[in-house]
Design a protein around this motif. Structure first.
Motif, PDB file in Angstrom:
ATOM      1  N   VAL A  41       0.808  -1.303  -0.003  1.00 17.06           N
ATOM      2  CA  VAL A  41       0.050   0.009   0.004  1.00 17.06           C
ATOM      3  C   VAL A  41       1.016   1.212   0.013  1.00 17.06           C
ATOM      4  O   VAL A  41       0.477   2.208  -0.684  1.00 17.06           O
ATOM      5  CB  VAL A  41      -1.117  -0.109   1.231  1.00 17.06           C
ATOM      6  CG1 VAL A  41      -1.629   1.319   1.439  1.00 17.06           C
ATOM      7  CG2 VAL A  41      -2.049  -1.206   1.011  1.00 17.06           C
ATOM      8  N   ASP A 101      -3.127  -0.606  -4.946  1.00 21.18           N
ATOM      9  CA  ASP A 101      -4.394  -0.411  -4.161  1.00 21.18           C
ATOM     10  C   ASP A 101      -4.875  -1.315  -2.980  1.00 21.18           C
ATOM     11  O   ASP A 101      -4.499  -2.502  -3.294  1.00 21.18           O
ATOM     12  CB  ASP A 101      -5.428  -0.711  -5.669  1.00 21.18           C
ATOM     13  CG  ASP A 101      -6.953  -0.671  -4.858  1.00 21.18           C
ATOM     14  OD1 ASP A 101      -7.250   0.524  -4.623  1.00 21.18           O
ATOM     15  OD2 ASP A 101      -7.676  -1.714  -4.947  1.00 21.18           O
ATOM     16  N   GLU A 102      -5.422  -0.884  -1.987  1.00 23.59           N
ATOM     17  CA  GLU A 102      -5.589  -1.644  -0.716  1.00 23.59           C
ATOM     18  C   GLU A 102      -6.602  -2.854  -1.253  1.00 23.59           C
ATOM     19  O   GLU A 102      -6.257  -4.249  -0.757  1.00 23.59           O
ATOM     20  CB  GLU A 102      -6.278  -0.793   0.305  1.00 23.59           C
ATOM     21  CG  GLU A 102      -5.180  -0.163   1.247  1.00 23.59           C
ATOM     22  CD  GLU A 102      -6.003   0.442   2.427  1.00 23.59           C
ATOM     23  OE1 GLU A 102      -6.848  -0.367   2.971  1.00 23.59           O
ATOM     24  OE2 GLU A 102      -5.710   1.627   2.764  1.00 23.59           O
TER      25      GLU A 102
END
Length: 70
Positions: free
Chosen positions: A44, A49-50
């Protein structure tokens, strides 16, 4: 931090009750959680992207081969 399972279900449906086995399972849980947390945070912070990273880690676990299928 996720909670360590209070019961480790055995393959026969009964909880694993051997204290030494439960100790090893609890230690493995803590180690795996720390490694996954580190990998997640690194990804992250490097711009991944988480939601994508969570999906990647979930797929990694789902894809682990069973040691019983050898």
């Amino acid at each position: 931090m996720t909670a360590v399972p209070t019961i480790w279900p055995g393959a026969d449906g009964e909880p694993v009750s051997c204290r030494e086995k439960v100790k090893v399972l609890n230690e493995n849980h803590a180690e795996a959680e720390q490694i996954l947390r580190d990998a997640f945070e690194d990804a992250v912070l490097m711009g991944v992207d988480e939601a994508a990273m969570r999906r990647i880690l979930t797929e990694m676990v789902a894809g682990l081969p069973s040691p019983r299928r050898r």
